[in-house]
Design an enzyme around this catalytic site. Sequence first.
Site, PDB file in Angstrom:
ATOM      1  N   LEU A  87       0.921  -1.058   0.080  1.00 57.06           N
ATOM      2  CA  LEU A  87       0.060  -0.074  -0.014  1.00 57.06           C
ATOM      3  C   LEU A  87       0.772   1.384   0.028  1.00 57.06           C
ATOM      4  O   LEU A  87       1.791   1.541   0.885  1.00 57.06           O
ATOM      5  CB  LEU A  87      -0.799  -0.068   1.282  1.00 57.06           C
ATOM      6  N   HIS A 119      -2.264   5.882   5.616  1.00 56.68           N
ATOM      7  CA  HIS A 119      -0.924   6.409   5.573  1.00 56.68           C
ATOM      8  C   HIS A 119      -0.739   7.525   6.071  1.00 56.68           C
ATOM      9  O   HIS A 119      -1.629   8.493   6.009  1.00 56.68           O
ATOM     10  CB  HIS A 119      -0.515   6.266   4.194  1.00 56.68           C
ATOM     11  N   GLU A 139      23.090  11.171 -13.148  1.00 51.00           N
ATOM     12  CA  GLU A 139      23.346  12.384 -12.336  1.00 51.00           C
ATOM     13  C   GLU A 139      22.648  12.268 -10.931  1.00 51.00           C
ATOM     14  O   GLU A 139      23.518  12.665  -9.988  1.00 51.00           O
ATOM     15  CB  GLU A 139      22.735  13.896 -13.025  1.00 51.00           C
ATOM     16  N   PHE A 170      22.812  19.604 -16.749  1.00 52.10           N
ATOM     17  CA  PHE A 170      22.354  18.192 -16.198  1.00 52.10           C
ATOM     18  C   PHE A 170      22.408  18.259 -14.768  1.00 52.10           C
ATOM     19  O   PHE A 170      21.684  17.163 -14.177  1.00 52.10           O
ATOM     20  CB  PHE A 170      23.534  17.047 -17.011  1.00 52.10           C
TER      21      PHE A 170
END
Length: 612
Positions: free
Chosen positions: A183, A257, A359, A384
């Site tokens: 879950l 949760h 990266e 990047f």
Amino acid sequence: MEITSSGADFRRELGQQLRVDSVRVSSHAGSGHPTSSMSAADLMAVLLDGHLRLDYRHPGEPHNDHLVFSKGHASPLYYAMLRAAGAIAEDEFRTYRTFGSRLEGHPTPRIPPTDVATGSLGQGLPAGVGLALAGKMLDRLPYRVWVLCGDSEMAEGSIWEAFEHAAHYELDNLVAIVDVNRLGQTTETMVAWDMDTYAARAGAFGWHAITVDGHDVEAIEAAYADAERTRGKPTVLFAKTKKGKGVAAVEDLPGKHGKPLDDPDEAIAELGGRRNLIVSVATPDTSVPVQDCPIERVELPTWEVGDEVATREAYGEALAALGSRGDVVALDGEVSNSTHSDLFAKAHPGRYFEMYIAEQQMIAAAVGLQARGWTAFASTFAAFLSRAYDFIRMAAISRADLRLAGSHAGVAIGADGPSQMALEDLAALRAVHGSTVLHPSDANQTAQLVAQMADLPGISYLRTLRGKTPVRTAADEIVRIGGSRTLRSSDRDEVTLIACGTTVDEADRAAGLLAREGVSARVLDCYSIKPIDEVAVRRAAAETRVVLTVEDHWPEGGLGDAVLEALATLPVPVHKLAVREMPMSGTPEELLRMAGIDAGAIATTAKTLVAA
């Protein structure tokens, strides 16, 4: 009571204690993630009682194992483990999530022996790769790195970057424990409880994969023993568990949760009540000597004034020279022949790590390496680094000392086009807490700044250039973080031109054009953007009528905004020249002209401002 021997019954009881403590500390705080903690409690009970070798009284002991909670939201479980190990007392345990407490909502290094901050999912396992690299390749100590992952974060690409690199480097000192409770926060995970699929994926990446019942302490014991025997590859345990295990009101139910239990007292009673078990956690074998890092004298490269050198080349040469310090390591994202970190790789191959085109893993590995005391430099194209920005942000939360180098910045790179042109990097890195942002304009500046970065706390970033620039700074001239360099100055100056990197040469040429038309311009090279040389900037602004900043960057958040902050209390007009239109392929000269940041555009703008 103090237990000194391991056994299945004790571990079951310890697992229940960890659940109870997760429930009660979340209830006391009024927030937290008890159900995510309860699913992994048995896994951590067996680890704590028999497999983790960590001297909690001496968390800095180099031989200690490392435990990383990649699922950092399960912090109630992590802190319950610290309590069970005697590392924190009940009084501190009850401060969870309160102002000033070391027990934050997601773990940070404020509470030893936490190596790295977690909570942004998908980062703990990549950081664990860095810790394991340090252990196997650098420290050469027999410690093991244990990483608790959640099954939801298996959707993160960075997790699979970690799987790939750990297998490539044969990190058999790394064990990932995946809590497969099915879950997520809002829905079932993609793979749910399909344990065979998980194992097949990990096996395809070159890992030793084990599936196990995550609530069977004897099966968990056998799996850990199997992991410890495995050589030549990392191990992952996929443990089938139930979220909220042991409490009927929440067990294996969606929608629970990140919430304290509605009736914690009833839940604690259902789990058998409070326990006060203390685990005698095994201490590490300290017989293997800790290696010394030889520190030799560093002789930085220098260049003659008038030489034409790319600052990215100067970075590589300076880094290679700095490698005479035995604590310096370098990482690159498979562009080392462009960033010129390949010079370090050739000079010090044992301390260079190729991270390929990954990266996020590169930054996470550097964070793991620095957590073990290594002085890490990581380089790639500046554009990047944006891919790893969350990792850089989390590195700051980890209180990491990290040195980044980004090459090929701005439109001045030319024909490669906008996908390769970093135009956001100065703003992004300036926004990182406690960061230092540097953009030298010549080789001698670069070398000195690289050397200073090695001993600089926090996140530091050096922006380098693809093209060659003239060396204007003498080798013996002092260059310092927080400093600047004045190229032109007189008591007749009407305008101050403030530039960095490639625009320094453009500003200097613009000053020459202005001088021919009777306008005297001061030129300031702000190679340190954060911190900026506030004294020099404010003096120049006070002594001239107007300030004009010029940068090969978008107008937001870079040099211009740093200057505006420095001059916020002065009644001096400031105008920013920056890249404002999406660039395209072309020559550097064409692109600088198109952006309006070449010498001609600077001179024209300066004349207009002075005449106003």
